[in-house]
Motif scaffolding. Structure first.
Motif, PDB file in Angstrom:
ATOM      1  N   SER A  75      38.995  59.619  40.108  1.00  0.00           N
ATOM      2  CA  SER A  75      38.445  61.049  39.645  1.00  0.00           C
ATOM      3  C   SER A  75      39.506  62.097  39.781  1.00  0.00           C
ATOM      4  O   SER A  75      40.039  61.805  41.251  1.00  0.00           O
ATOM      5  N   TYR A  76      39.244  63.170  39.261  1.00  0.00           N
ATOM      6  CA  TYR A  76      40.012  64.357  39.770  1.00  0.00           C
ATOM      7  C   TYR A  76      38.895  65.499  39.134  1.00  0.00           C
ATOM      8  O   TYR A  76      38.854  65.672  37.945  1.00  0.00           O
ATOM      9  N   ILE A  77      38.191  65.983  40.038  1.00  0.00           N
ATOM     10  CA  ILE A  77      37.206  67.129  39.782  1.00  0.00           C
ATOM     11  C   ILE A  77      37.297  68.221  40.744  1.00  0.00           C
ATOM     12  O   ILE A  77      37.289  67.838  42.183  1.00  0.00           O
ATOM     13  N   GLY A  78      37.242  69.695  40.209  1.00  0.00           N
ATOM     14  CA  GLY A  78      37.171  70.523  41.331  1.00  0.00           C
ATOM     15  C   GLY A  78      38.257  70.470  42.416  1.00  0.00           C
ATOM     16  O   GLY A  78      37.664  70.683  43.379  1.00  0.00           O
ATOM     17  N   HIS A  79      39.645  70.344  41.861  1.00  0.00           N
ATOM     18  CA  HIS A  79      40.565  70.345  43.031  1.00  0.00           C
ATOM     19  C   HIS A  79      40.528  69.032  44.217  1.00  0.00           C
ATOM     20  O   HIS A  79      41.144  69.162  45.052  1.00  0.00           O
ATOM     21  N   ARG A  80      39.559  68.106  43.633  1.00  0.00           N
ATOM     22  CA  ARG A  80      39.466  67.018  44.748  1.00  0.00           C
ATOM     23  C   ARG A  80      39.918  65.738  43.820  1.00  0.00           C
ATOM     24  O   ARG A  80      39.404  65.606  42.793  1.00  0.00           O
ATOM     25  N   ARG A  81      40.417  64.796  44.661  1.00  0.00           N
ATOM     26  CA  ARG A  81      40.674  63.425  44.136  1.00  0.00           C
ATOM     27  C   ARG A  81      39.914  62.692  44.844  1.00  0.00           C
ATOM     28  O   ARG A  81      40.002  62.470  46.061  1.00  0.00           O
ATOM     29  N   PHE A  82      39.155  61.745  44.237  1.00  0.00           N
ATOM     30  CA  PHE A  82      38.675  60.477  44.851  1.00  0.00           C
ATOM     31  C   PHE A  82      38.502  59.375  44.236  1.00  0.00           C
ATOM     32  O   PHE A  82      38.884  59.311  43.116  1.00  0.00           O
ATOM     33  N   SER A  83      38.165  58.176  44.878  1.00  0.00           N
ATOM     34  CA  SER A  83      37.857  57.095  44.162  1.00  0.00           C
ATOM     35  C   SER A  83      36.857  56.211  44.482  1.00  0.00           C
ATOM     36  O   SER A  83      36.153  56.254  45.758  1.00  0.00           O
ATOM     37  N   ASN A  84      36.659  55.053  43.855  1.00  0.00           N
ATOM     38  CA  ASN A  84      35.265  54.442  44.271  1.00  0.00           C
ATOM     39  C   ASN A  84      36.078  53.275  44.829  1.00  0.00           C
ATOM     40  O   ASN A  84      37.267  52.774  44.905  1.00  0.00           O
ATOM     41  N   VAL A  85      34.881  52.668  45.716  1.00  0.00           N
ATOM     42  CA  VAL A  85      35.305  51.254  46.508  1.00  0.00           C
ATOM     43  C   VAL A  85      36.040  50.356  45.487  1.00  0.00           C
ATOM     44  O   VAL A  85      35.663  50.131  44.360  1.00  0.00           O
ATOM     45  N   ARG A  86      37.009  49.538  46.272  1.00  0.00           N
ATOM     46  CA  ARG A  86      37.826  48.668  45.564  1.00  0.00           C
ATOM     47  C   ARG A  86      37.067  47.105  45.713  1.00  0.00           C
ATOM     48  O   ARG A  86      37.785  46.250  45.142  1.00  0.00           O
ATOM     49  N   ASP A  87      36.277  46.991  46.496  1.00  0.00           N
ATOM     50  CA  ASP A  87      35.866  45.864  46.849  1.00  0.00           C
ATOM     51  C   ASP A  87      34.553  45.340  46.136  1.00  0.00           C
ATOM     52  O   ASP A  87      33.547  46.293  46.152  1.00  0.00           O
ATOM     53  N   LEU A  88      34.495  44.428  45.336  1.00  0.00           N
ATOM     54  CA  LEU A  88      33.425  43.981  44.345  1.00  0.00           C
ATOM     55  C   LEU A  88      32.200  43.853  44.990  1.00  0.00           C
ATOM     56  O   LEU A  88      31.211  44.519  44.515  1.00  0.00           O
ATOM     57  N   LYS A  89      32.317  43.076  46.017  1.00  0.00           N
ATOM     58  CA  LYS A  89      30.544  42.846  46.683  1.00  0.00           C
ATOM     59  C   LYS A  89      30.231  44.205  47.251  1.00  0.00           C
ATOM     60  O   LYS A  89      29.006  44.494  47.051  1.00  0.00           O
ATOM     61  N   THR A  90      30.966  45.098  47.710  1.00  0.00           N
ATOM     62  CA  THR A  90      30.507  46.420  48.287  1.00  0.00           C
ATOM     63  C   THR A  90      29.997  47.374  47.198  1.00  0.00           C
ATOM     64  O   THR A  90      28.977  47.792  47.244  1.00  0.00           O
ATOM     65  N   TYR A  91      30.696  47.210  46.076  1.00  0.00           N
ATOM     66  CA  TYR A  91      30.320  48.022  44.878  1.00  0.00           C
ATOM     67  C   TYR A  91      28.986  47.473  44.291  1.00  0.00           C
ATOM     68  O   TYR A  91      28.224  48.406  44.123  1.00  0.00           O
ATOM     69  N   LEU A  92      29.000  46.144  44.215  1.00  0.00           N
ATOM     70  CA  LEU A  92      27.729  45.671  43.679  1.00  0.00           C
ATOM     71  C   LEU A  92      26.476  45.814  44.584  1.00  0.00           C
ATOM     72  O   LEU A  92      25.474  46.145  44.364  1.00  0.00           O
ATOM     73  N   GLY A  93      26.893  45.757  45.851  1.00  0.00           N
ATOM     74  CA  GLY A  93      25.917  46.007  47.035  1.00  0.00           C
ATOM     75  C   GLY A  93      25.393  47.260  47.031  1.00  0.00           C
ATOM     76  O   GLY A  93      24.261  47.492  47.420  1.00  0.00           O
TER      77      GLY A  93
END
Ligand code: SF4
Length: 369
Positions: free
Chosen positions: A261-279
């Motif tokens: 994502s790129y919002i309000g001068h910040r860049r960030f991303s979601n976790v890349r591990d499927l189990k963590t995302y689902l959990g």
């Protein structure tokens, strides 16, 4: 504001691919859609703001049933306000979607399909480890037209093992004869960790690759396509608005595994591990990582190396409008160098790469980082 939605599943991994994607069981896919819907319902930032484009990419989004993709789009509409002319793109791989599903997706609001063909030659498709053949592509292409899609992109790859400039030219001609509205043409990059990186491949040399890149522009412009970015060609009016948004530094929110994502001068991303995302069931505060606030230097560099990807380049006044500084004051040295070398032009307040500059753009961009 734009939305990107990531579906990280594929029927099988292609031999060159290092995208965040892999095989998923039916249970994992169902659980993923549930988490994605949850994430959409919990995001706060852009609620109430207009969304000008939605891009569902992967992976292969169409390994998820069309009904489930439609439910994702329905929840997007509940949560956000889509502009009346919102571009809604979906990546499709031949062999993963039926005619009935294409109709359903069109009804659900998808208005642009990006079909991952890569090559019209069976032998090249086998080398790449693709799951489909040319006939599968033709079927999905025809069915997409029947379902009412009037904005189709076809993804192609060049510099493949054993490929010659002549073969590439024929590939382009075969696909352009179908007259899709948009063609993306990327060169094969051997990424570390992929099966291709461990194989002895007979790849075209640098000069041949350069010729293929040149051929791309010649063949496609002769058939009515305009090159609007290093690797992207479109019939007038069919440029991908979502991708243009990235190069013009529009804000975007990424949803799903690993989405950036790129919002309000910040860049960030979601976790890349499927189990963590689902959990973590899509809870934004628990799935976001790598949060980085861009400083002025970062923003100016991004403005340059993203904007120069476009064939129309960047406007001096836009730079000034964003940063209240003259582009010449900040980047005099590299600009002068590339103008002197003929790799860049300066016309009517715009700076843009020459045709040769586009071919060696990686080197030029590095100078602005
Ligand atoms: S279909 Fe696309 S995302 Fe999936 S493995 Fe092949 S190249 Fe990667």
């Amino acid at each position: 504001m734009m939305l990107y939605i990531h579906i990280p599943f594929c029927a099988r991994k292609c031999l060159y691919c290092d995208f965040l994607s892999g095989y998923g069981s039916e249970e994992e896919k169902e659980s993923y859609v549930r988490s994605l819907l949850q994430e959409i319902s919990l995001v706060k930032e852009p609620v109430g703001r207009y969304i000008s484009s939605v891009y569902i990419g992967g992976g292969t989004p169409t390994v998820i049933p069309a009904k489930a993709l439609a439910s994702v789009l329905a929840s997007v509409r509940e949560r956000f306000v889509l502009t009346p002319d919102c571009e809604v793109s979906l990546e499709v791989n031949p062999g993963t979607v039926s005619e009935k599903e294409l109709f359903l997706l069109r009804e659900a609001g998808v208005n642009r399909l990006s079909i991952g063909l890569q090559s019209p030659r069976e032998q090249e498709l086998r080398v790449l480890g693709r799951i489909h053949g040319w006939e599968d592509f033709l079927r999905v292409y025809g069915e997409a037209r029947d379902a009412g899609f009037s904005d189709l992109n076809v993804d192609l790859m060049y510099a493949l093992p054993g490929q010659t400039p002549e073969k590439w030219r024929q590939n382009l001609e075969t696909v352009a004869a179908l007259q899709p509205e948009h063609i993306s043409a990327y060169s094969l990059i051997i990424e570390e960790g992929t099966p291709f990186s461990r194989m002895q491949l007979s790849l075209p040399g640098e000069e041949e690759e350069y010729t293929m890149m040149e051929e791309t522009q010649d063949v496609l412009s002769a058939r009515g396509y305009l090159r609007y970015e290093i690797s992207n060609y479109a019939k007038p009016g069919y440029e991908c608005r979502h991708n243009l948004g990235y190069w013009e530094r529009k804000e975007y929110l990424g949803l799903g595994l690993g989405a950036a994502s790129y919002i309000g001068h910040r860049r960030f991303s979601n976790v890349r591990d499927l189990k963590t995302y689902l959990g973590r069931k899509g809870r934004p505060s628990e799935i976001r990582e790598n949060i980085r606030t861009l400083d002025l230097q970062d923003e100016m560099a991004e403005f340059m190396f993203l904007g120069l990807r476009k064939t129309e380049g960047i406007r001096e006044e836009d730079f000034f409008g964003c940063f209240h500084r003259s582009i010449w004051e900040v980047y005099e040295k590299p600009l002068t160098r590339y103008l002197d070398l003929g790799l860049m032009y300066h016309r009517d307040g715009r700076l843009f790469l020459s045709r040769h500059g586009l071919q060696v753009s990686n080197v030029i961009m590095a100078d602005f980082v």
